[in-house]
Scaffold this motif. Structure first.
Motif, PDB file in Angstrom:
ATOM      1  N   GLY A  29     -19.078  -9.062  18.338  1.00  0.00           N
ATOM      2  CA  GLY A  29     -18.837  -9.634  19.399  1.00  0.00           C
ATOM      3  C   GLY A  29     -18.396 -11.140  19.071  1.00  0.00           C
ATOM      4  N   PRO A  30     -19.884 -12.325  19.107  1.00  0.00           N
ATOM      5  CA  PRO A  30     -19.627 -13.493  18.099  1.00  0.00           C
ATOM      6  C   PRO A  30     -19.062 -13.033  16.946  1.00  0.00           C
ATOM      7  N   VAL A  31     -19.118 -12.982  16.282  1.00  0.00           N
ATOM      8  CA  VAL A  31     -18.229 -12.811  15.140  1.00  0.00           C
ATOM      9  C   VAL A  31     -16.660 -13.067  15.201  1.00  0.00           C
ATOM     10  N   SER A  32     -16.273 -11.215  15.825  1.00  0.00           N
ATOM     11  CA  SER A  32     -14.884 -12.135  15.957  1.00  0.00           C
ATOM     12  C   SER A  32     -14.715 -12.782  17.062  1.00  0.00           C
ATOM     13  N   THR A  37      -9.218 -16.474  18.454  1.00  0.00           N
ATOM     14  CA  THR A  37      -8.459 -17.356  18.855  1.00  0.00           C
ATOM     15  C   THR A  37      -8.137 -15.929  19.748  1.00  0.00           C
ATOM     16  N   PRO A  38      -7.911 -16.793  21.416  1.00  0.00           N
ATOM     17  CA  PRO A  38      -6.510 -17.000  21.979  1.00  0.00           C
ATOM     18  C   PRO A  38      -4.643 -16.571  21.556  1.00  0.00           C
ATOM     19  N   ASP A  75     -13.316  -2.686  22.924  1.00  0.00           N
ATOM     20  CA  ASP A  75     -12.142  -4.297  23.527  1.00  0.00           C
ATOM     21  C   ASP A  75     -12.387  -4.901  24.131  1.00  0.00           C
ATOM     22  N   LYS A  76     -13.295  -4.457  25.225  1.00  0.00           N
ATOM     23  CA  LYS A  76     -13.722  -5.883  26.325  1.00  0.00           C
ATOM     24  C   LYS A  76     -14.851  -6.557  26.120  1.00  0.00           C
ATOM     25  N   TYR A  77     -15.625  -6.429  25.229  1.00  0.00           N
ATOM     26  CA  TYR A  77     -17.089  -6.883  24.416  1.00  0.00           C
ATOM     27  C   TYR A  77     -15.672  -7.806  23.673  1.00  0.00           C
ATOM     28  N   VAL A  78     -15.584  -7.487  22.843  1.00  0.00           N
ATOM     29  CA  VAL A  78     -14.789  -8.409  21.910  1.00  0.00           C
ATOM     30  C   VAL A  78     -13.968  -9.614  22.418  1.00  0.00           C
ATOM     31  N   ASP A  79     -12.540  -9.395  23.428  1.00  0.00           N
ATOM     32  CA  ASP A  79     -12.758 -10.303  24.353  1.00  0.00           C
ATOM     33  C   ASP A  79     -13.284 -10.912  25.361  1.00  0.00           C
ATOM     34  N   PHE A  80     -14.337 -10.566  25.378  1.00  0.00           N
ATOM     35  CA  PHE A  80     -15.293 -11.817  26.539  1.00  0.00           C
ATOM     36  C   PHE A  80     -15.490 -12.638  25.569  1.00  0.00           C
ATOM     37  N   TRP A  81     -15.699 -12.259  24.280  1.00  0.00           N
ATOM     38  CA  TRP A  81     -16.523 -12.904  22.934  1.00  0.00           C
ATOM     39  C   TRP A  81     -15.231 -14.394  22.904  1.00  0.00           C
ATOM     40  N   ILE A  82     -13.852 -13.407  22.976  1.00  0.00           N
ATOM     41  CA  ILE A  82     -13.221 -14.243  21.988  1.00  0.00           C
ATOM     42  C   ILE A  82     -12.298 -15.755  23.231  1.00  0.00           C
ATOM     43  N   ARG A  83     -12.637 -15.423  24.270  1.00  0.00           N
ATOM     44  CA  ARG A  83     -12.693 -15.960  25.667  1.00  0.00           C
ATOM     45  C   ARG A  83     -13.524 -17.369  25.390  1.00  0.00           C
TER      46      ARG A  83
END
Length: 85
Positions: A29-32, A37-38, A75-83
């Motif tokens: 998550g943090p790496v992604s 970025t959005p 997907d939800k976990y990675v999207d959380f970290w991207i935001r």
């Protein structure tokens, strides 16, 4: 190896290996989030770095892509970290 050292080693490994596995899974998550970025992929990340990251996370990617429920969670976990980043 003495019995005391062997016992310590077994206890250490039985605690360290599961912890490292959990940290490996959670680190995606943090790496992604840092790389993406959005608005897209960061410009300062080299293609070589992207290839190394993809290779490092290939086993995790294979497992997640083989299960629809895990894919939705990831997907939800990675999207959380991207935001966040």
């Amino acid at each position: 190896m003495s019995e005391k050292k062997r016992s310590f080693l077994i206890r250490f490994l039985s605690a360290a290996l599961p912890l490292l596995l959990v940290l490996y899974v959670l680190s995606v998550g943090p790496v992604s989030g840092y790389i993406n970025t959005p608005s897209g992929v960061r410009k300062d990340v080299s293609p070589e770095s992207m290839e190394r990251i993809a290779t490092f996370y290939a086993p995790l990617s294979w497992v997640v892509r083989s299960n629809d429920i895990l894919l939705k969670i990831a997907d939800k976990y990675v999207d959380f970290w991207i935001r966040i980043f």
